[in-house]
Design a protein around this motif. Structure first.
Motif, PDB file in Angstrom:
ATOM      1  N   LYS A 102       1.031  -1.697   0.287  1.00 21.07           N
ATOM      2  CA  LYS A 102      -0.187  -0.210  -0.198  1.00 21.07           C
ATOM      3  C   LYS A 102       1.064   0.937  -0.054  1.00 21.07           C
ATOM      4  CE  LYS A 102      -3.406   2.434   2.732  1.00 21.07           C
ATOM      5  NZ  LYS A 102      -4.375   2.757   1.688  1.00 21.07           N
ATOM      6  N   ASN A 103       0.275   2.189  -0.763  1.00 19.40           N
ATOM      7  CA  ASN A 103       1.330   3.902  -0.352  1.00 19.40           C
ATOM      8  C   ASN A 103      -0.064   4.339  -0.787  1.00 19.40           C
ATOM      9  OD1 ASN A 103       0.628   3.685  -3.459  1.00 19.40           O
ATOM     10  ND2 ASN A 103       2.612   3.498  -4.266  1.00 19.40           N
ATOM     11  N   GLY A 104       0.133   6.158  -0.689  1.00 20.35           N
ATOM     12  CA  GLY A 104      -0.990   6.896  -0.731  1.00 20.35           C
ATOM     13  C   GLY A 104      -1.449   6.808  -2.321  1.00 20.35           C
ATOM     14  N   SER A 105      -1.455   6.156  -2.980  1.00 22.88           N
ATOM     15  CA  SER A 105      -2.089   5.987  -4.578  1.00 22.88           C
ATOM     16  C   SER A 105      -2.963   5.008  -5.587  1.00 22.88           C
ATOM     17  CB  SER A 105      -1.438   6.473  -5.445  1.00 22.88           C
ATOM     18  OG  SER A 105      -1.334   7.987  -5.544  1.00 22.88           O
ATOM     19  N   ALA A 106      -2.780   3.534  -3.924  1.00 18.05           N
ATOM     20  CA  ALA A 106      -2.530   1.810  -4.561  1.00 18.05           C
ATOM     21  C   ALA A 106      -2.532   1.632  -2.975  1.00 18.05           C
ATOM     22  CB  ALA A 106      -1.860   1.988  -5.958  1.00 18.05           C
ATOM     23  N   ALA A 107      -3.589   0.227  -3.618  1.00 14.39           N
ATOM     24  CA  ALA A 107      -3.089  -0.524  -2.546  1.00 14.39           C
ATOM     25  C   ALA A 107      -3.506  -2.852  -2.978  1.00 14.39           C
ATOM     26  CB  ALA A 107      -3.571  -0.694  -1.947  1.00 14.39           C
ATOM     27  N   LEU A 108      -2.762  -3.258  -2.894  1.00 12.59           N
ATOM     28  CA  LEU A 108      -2.768  -4.543  -3.132  1.00 12.59           C
ATOM     29  C   LEU A 108      -3.045  -5.424  -2.705  1.00 12.59           C
ATOM     30  CD1 LEU A 108      -1.733  -6.478  -5.964  1.00 12.59           C
ATOM     31  CD2 LEU A 108       0.131  -6.819  -4.327  1.00 12.59           C
ATOM     32  N   TRP A 109      -4.633  -6.284  -3.001  1.00 12.87           N
ATOM     33  CA  TRP A 109      -5.037  -7.280  -1.877  1.00 12.87           C
ATOM     34  C   TRP A 109      -5.466  -8.587  -2.068  1.00 12.87           C
ATOM     35  CZ3 TRP A 109      -7.637  -4.859   2.630  1.00 12.87           C
ATOM     36  CH2 TRP A 109      -6.816  -2.857   2.188  1.00 12.87           C
ATOM     37  N   ASP A 110      -5.348  -9.313  -1.383  1.00  7.24           N
ATOM     38  CA  ASP A 110      -5.387 -11.253  -1.445  1.00  7.24           C
ATOM     39  C   ASP A 110      -6.778 -11.453  -1.578  1.00  7.24           C
ATOM     40  OD1 ASP A 110      -5.430 -13.709  -1.669  1.00  7.24           O
ATOM     41  OD2 ASP A 110      -4.028 -13.740   0.205  1.00  7.24           O
ATOM     42  N   ILE A 111      -7.385 -11.325  -3.272  1.00  3.85           N
ATOM     43  CA  ILE A 111      -8.871 -11.834  -3.475  1.00  3.85           C
ATOM     44  C   ILE A 111      -8.542 -13.425  -3.026  1.00  3.85           C
ATOM     45  CG2 ILE A 111      -9.469  -9.676  -4.277  1.00  3.85           C
ATOM     46  CD1 ILE A 111      -9.665 -10.943  -6.895  1.00  3.85           C
ATOM     47  N   GLY A 112      -8.002 -14.183  -2.808  1.00  2.00           N
ATOM     48  CA  GLY A 112      -8.181 -15.658  -2.692  1.00  2.00           C
ATOM     49  C   GLY A 112      -7.855 -16.242  -3.915  1.00  2.00           C
ATOM     50  N   ASP A 113      -7.582 -17.661  -3.667  1.00  2.00           N
ATOM     51  CA  ASP A 113      -7.350 -18.970  -4.762  1.00  2.00           C
ATOM     52  C   ASP A 113      -6.311 -17.890  -5.672  1.00  2.00           C
ATOM     53  OD1 ASP A 113      -9.645 -20.714  -4.561  1.00  2.00           O
ATOM     54  OD2 ASP A 113     -10.562 -18.483  -5.118  1.00  2.00           O
ATOM     55  N   GLY A 114      -5.228 -17.643  -5.308  1.00  2.00           N
ATOM     56  CA  GLY A 114      -3.280 -17.725  -5.670  1.00  2.00           C
ATOM     57  C   GLY A 114      -3.706 -16.187  -6.119  1.00  2.00           C
ATOM     58  N   VAL A 115      -5.070 -15.088  -6.211  1.00  2.00           N
ATOM     59  CA  VAL A 115      -5.008 -13.771  -6.901  1.00  2.00           C
ATOM     60  C   VAL A 115      -4.692 -12.689  -5.921  1.00  2.00           C
ATOM     61  CG1 VAL A 115      -6.544 -12.865  -9.195  1.00  2.00           C
ATOM     62  CG2 VAL A 115      -6.241 -15.527  -9.094  1.00  2.00           C
ATOM     63  N   VAL A 116      -4.097 -11.648  -6.767  1.00  2.00           N
ATOM     64  CA  VAL A 116      -4.445 -10.905  -6.158  1.00  2.00           C
ATOM     65  C   VAL A 116      -5.242  -9.327  -6.999  1.00  2.00           C
ATOM     66  CG1 VAL A 116      -2.467 -11.482  -4.307  1.00  2.00           C
ATOM     67  CG2 VAL A 116      -2.626 -10.401  -7.279  1.00  2.00           C
ATOM     68  N   CYS A 117      -5.198  -8.291  -6.122  1.00  2.00           N
ATOM     69  CA  CYS A 117      -6.622  -7.445  -7.303  1.00  2.00           C
ATOM     70  C   CYS A 117      -5.326  -6.256  -6.878  1.00  2.00           C
ATOM     71  CB  CYS A 117      -7.513  -7.335  -6.238  1.00  2.00           C
ATOM     72  SG  CYS A 117      -8.515  -5.733  -6.768  1.00  2.00           S
ATOM     73  N   PHE A 118      -5.282  -5.743  -7.669  1.00  2.00           N
ATOM     74  CA  PHE A 118      -4.178  -4.030  -7.240  1.00  2.00           C
ATOM     75  C   PHE A 118      -5.231  -2.886  -7.887  1.00  2.00           C
ATOM     76  CE2 PHE A 118      -2.146  -0.276  -9.127  1.00  2.00           C
ATOM     77  CZ  PHE A 118      -1.000  -0.387  -8.312  1.00  2.00           C
ATOM     78  N   GLU A 119      -5.132  -2.368  -6.718  1.00  2.00           N
ATOM     79  CA  GLU A 119      -6.557  -1.109  -6.677  1.00  2.00           C
ATOM     80  C   GLU A 119      -5.412   0.312  -6.751  1.00  2.00           C
ATOM     81  OE1 GLU A 119      -9.636   0.695  -3.487  1.00  2.00           O
ATOM     82  OE2 GLU A 119      -7.992  -0.173  -2.678  1.00  2.00           O
ATOM     83  N   PHE A 120      -6.070   1.156  -7.859  1.00  2.00           N
ATOM     84  CA  PHE A 120      -5.544   2.564  -7.500  1.00  2.00           C
ATOM     85  C   PHE A 120      -7.074   3.650  -6.242  1.00  2.00           C
ATOM     86  CE2 PHE A 120      -6.214   2.004 -12.232  1.00  2.00           C
ATOM     87  CZ  PHE A 120      -5.183   1.364 -12.111  1.00  2.00           C
ATOM     88  N   THR A 121      -6.231   4.062  -6.020  1.00  2.00           N
ATOM     89  CA  THR A 121      -6.965   4.787  -4.630  1.00  2.00           C
ATOM     90  C   THR A 121      -7.127   5.923  -4.689  1.00  2.00           C
ATOM     91  OG1 THR A 121      -5.098   4.914  -2.973  1.00  2.00           O
ATOM     92  CG2 THR A 121      -6.428   2.712  -2.823  1.00  2.00           C
ATOM     93  N   SER A 122      -5.859   6.633  -5.733  1.00  2.00           N
ATOM     94  CA  SER A 122      -5.461   7.787  -5.728  1.00  2.00           C
ATOM     95  C   SER A 122      -7.202   9.204  -6.406  1.00  2.00           C
ATOM     96  CB  SER A 122      -5.205   8.548  -7.104  1.00  2.00           C
ATOM     97  OG  SER A 122      -5.077   8.079  -8.188  1.00  2.00           O
TER      98      SER A 122
END
Length: 773
Positions: free
Chosen positions: A459-479
């Protein structure tokens, strides 16, 4: 019931034809029928003209012109027997009970048993509609209340009767959810159901309060807009948008249907001003104007607003309410002294009380009432979510002080909130006073739910990375507006390394209104104003490098956009292995509009797609010309389906109709690519060379002679032509990706140094639109 493979819509008015268009958007054939006008030369003329009108409507009713071909235009006198072909019949005729019943009797004689029949009514009870009809008809009947325009409004209110077959209703709801992209809200068989009953109460209360307190329409819209999570149209702007003529019609229907003791009647009053406006053709934006209008006298276009007291138009003035800007949150607005606070409470207080009174009557579920208002009226927060923000005790105390009856569910809060998070689950208060988990429909995965019980991997001020299960991760923009900046690129680089070592696949997704509006122009303008050209070029290089790493990562990357995916947001899609797009995704390389060229690999990726397109003639020039045409005009696809035509999406990319199902669909697509995955092979492109560049520049000059392109448009088009033609490279030279990226970067840097481009940056930041220089 079996799956819905074909639909009939009876009634080709604005709503009926819009529903038919949206069924066609789902790829389902639809029969659109209407009456035969007396003496009509074309007996199918009403349905035909409705479809023709929809093809010209903005915003577009069809997601692509191809969808219109799925609508067959017919009439009810000659073709009603065709109902035997369909699995769902939707009645959208005039709101007259006997007219509907007569039609139902004709339908019942011709339909196949088990065919779903529904009415789009919002005012006539289901019991009245099926009264006197055979029991088999009542079993197959329900109300499906769409909102206008059907393509864009996600809410579908559904009412079933005591005799309605639950399996049939479930089949209709499943089709509406998965194929039409609707969020289903089940309502009780009460007048106005949920959204219109509460929404019309709010609207007429807001109009009356503004008149009573002498609040100008601009101030009323400013108060009733964003401070309470309501679109900036506020109330008067909203009425203009939907049409002034719809308000008296719906109000009359509700007054006639609701019992005398209902609070709806207390807010009603005759409004001669609205009656006069409608009579004079001032029905809102679809007419000559409404509470606002554009005065075009003397060749000038001046926005005017109506004076509620005199009924005369005057120049519209932006509401000057500094206290509103200083108030932090809806409760602070309600606490303001003077006209602003008084108006806010006089509208919001009774509306929240009325919403609380609908629990147990219009619906047993608080969450359903909130959902109806979020989706039916585009409120950011439903009324109960809004009360949690304001404070339930505060609302109850002020209502009691003003001698309003405090609804039991509000009086019984005892310091609690309507919603809470418990053990990582969002819960809502039930009508019985106990908390219950909010359960999503099967196949729905929301990032907001995952966040309740998880912490980001990165995580930083503009994005975050989440574990959504089954070995898949989700990259999220938050800016802000999900604008792309260096922090996003840096975290994306770190993400690639992490996924490579620990996970199977990556999904790029977020739950904002827009996937991404592109690069952060404010940061670029600041850097340009202090002459930090090296930093700007470094940012361009970082984007090219990061997107390249994304493309050639040793694991599948699936992007899942919704809303606008522009500029750098579009370029992420172009560098992904696959895209699972929401149907309402608007994709485009819009850099030319702000005086730039795509420089994070957008040009090279579009060139590769068009060069491999079998519909184009072979050779480098046709592909380069097609990309030039699309990018130089900053063309944006108006749907995911249209994005396929423009090759922003490939034929293999998926489209999800329901926004709530997008993340689950993207995750499933990513997992489907894992086994045997291999990154794509590096590109080598043959471009048309200097002669091709000249041809593209000449095309742009032709637009300039016609007054379509401006002076700076020609400068931008010239740089774009340089990139797409391969610069000084000969037509026989094969260019690798690095060579094309260098051309993108060089042209970008030349343009960003021009005063005209920086003027466009500034204009976009200040007004949302680039100056035409």
């Amino acid at each position: 019931m079996t799956g819905i493979r074909k639909v009939a819509v009876i009634g080709a008015g604005v709503m009926g034809s819009g529903i038919a268009a949206h069924v066609a958007n789902a790829g389902v054939p639809v029969l659109l029928m209407d009456i035969v006008p007396k003496g009509a030369a074309d007996r199918n003329g009403l349905a035909k003209s409705a479809v023709a009108k929809l093809l010209k409507t903005e915003p577009a009713a069809f997601m692509s012109p191809r969808a219109a071909k799925l609508v067959e235009t017919l009439n009810v006198e000659d073709h009603l027997d065709r109902l035997a072909e369909v699995d769902w019949i939707i009645e959208v005729v005039i709101e007259r009970l006997e007219t509907k019943r007569d039609l139902y009797r004709r339908i019942d004689a011709l339909r196949r048993p088990g065919t779903a029949v529904s009415s789009n009514t919002s005012t006539i009870p289901l019991d009245a509609l099926v009264e006197g009809m055979p029991e088999a008809f009542a079993r197959d009947f329900l109300i499906t209340h769409f909102f206008n325009p059907p393509r864009y409004m996600r809410l579908l209110e559904i009412v079933t009767g005591p005799k309605t077959d639950p399996a049939l209703a479930k089949g209709v709801m499943d089709f509406a959810d998965r194929r039409l992209g609707k969020s289903i809200v089940c309502c009780k068989d009460q007048p106005g159901f949920i959204a219109n009953r509460l929404g019309i109460f709010w609207i007429q209360n807001a109009i009356a309060a503004a008149a009573d307190l002498g609040v100008p329409v601009e101030e009323a819209d400013a108060v009733m807009g964003r401070p309470f999570g309501i679109p900036k149209t506020g109330v008067f702007g909203l009425v203009d948008l939907v049409g002034l003529d719809l308000i008296p019609h719906t109000t009359r229907s509700l007054r006639a249907a609701l019992p005398a003791e209902d609070a709806f009647h207390a807010t009603y009053r005759e409004m001669p001003l609205i009656t006069r406006l409608i009579a004079d053709g001032y029905t809102g934006r679809k007419g000559k104007g409404g509470f606002y209008r554009q005065n075009r006298q003397g060749g000038q276009k001046t926005k005017e607003a109506i004076d509620l007291k005199s009924g005369a138009y005057r120049p519209s003035a932006k509401a000057d309410l500094p206290e509103l800007k200083e108030a932090k949150g809806p409760r602070a607005v309600l606490d303001l002294k003077g006209r602003v606070g008084d108006y806010a409470w006089k509208v919001v207080g009774p509306t929240l009380a009325y919403a609380a009174g609908l629990v147990g009557e219009a619906s047993d579920e608080i969450a359903a009432i909130d959902e109806a208002m979020r989706l039916g009226y585009n409120w950011k927060w439903g009324p109960f979510e809004l009360m949690d923000r304001i404070g339930g005790a505060y609302v109850a105390e002020r209502l009691a002080k003003d001698r309003y009856a405090v609804p039991p569910i509000l009086a019984g809060l005892n310091g609690r909130t309507f919603y809470r998070v418990e053990n990582g689950r969002r819960q809502v208060l039930s009508a019985g006073g106990e908390y219950e988990d909010i359960v999503r429909p099967e196949g729905v995965l929301r990032l907001e739910d995952i966040k309740l019980s998880a912490k980001p991997l990165l995580k930083n001020g503009s994005a975050a990375l989440w574990d959504i299960g089954d070995g898949v991760v989700c990259f999220e923009f938050t800016s802000q507006s999900n604008a792309l900046d260096e922090q996003i690129l840096v975290l994306l680089g770190r993400t690639i390394k992490l996924v490579k070592s620990q996970y199977k696949a990556l999904v790029v997704y977020n739950e904002g209104s827009n996937f991404s509006v592109g690069a952060n122009l404010g940061l670029a303008l600041f850097a340009a104003n202090i002459g930090a050209w090296g930093e700007i070029e470094k940012s361009v290089s970082l984007g090219q490098q990061t997107y390249g790493q994304l493309k050639y990562a040793p694991f599948p990357v699936v992007s899942a956009p919704a809303g606008r995916a522009l500029g750098g947001g579009c370029e992420i899609l172009l560098h992904s292995d696959a895209v699972q797009a929401h149907a309402e995704t608007y994709i485009g390389l819009v850099e030319a509009g702000v005086g730039l060229v795509p420089a994070w690999g957008g040009c090279k990726e579009m060139l590769a797609r068009w060069q491999s397109n079998p519909k184009l003639p072979k050779g480098p020039m046709p592909a380069a010309a097609k990309v030039f045409e699309t990018v130089s005009t900053a063309t944006v696809a108006k749907s995911a389906e249209e994005a396929r035509d423009l090759l922003f999406l490939r034929a293999t990319d998926g489209i999800t109709m329901n926004r709530d199902r997008l993340l689950a669909d993207a995750k499933a697509k990513a997992l489907s690519l894992v086994e045997g995955y291999a990154p794509p092979k590096p590109l080598t492109l043959t471009l048309p060379g200097p002669a091709g560049g000249v041809a593209m520049r000449m095309a742009a000059e032709g637009f300039a002679r016609r007054g379509i392109a401006t002076k700076h448009d020609l400068v931008v088009a010239g740089e774009l032509a340089t990139v797409l033609s391969g610069g000084e490279a000969d037509i026989l030279d094969a260019l690798d990706e690095d060579a094309i990226l260098e051309l993108e970067r060089e042209s970008f840097m030349r343009l960003v140094r021009t005063e005209a481009t920086l003027d466009r940056f500034e204009s976009v930041i200040e007004t949302g639109r680039p100056v035409r220089n």
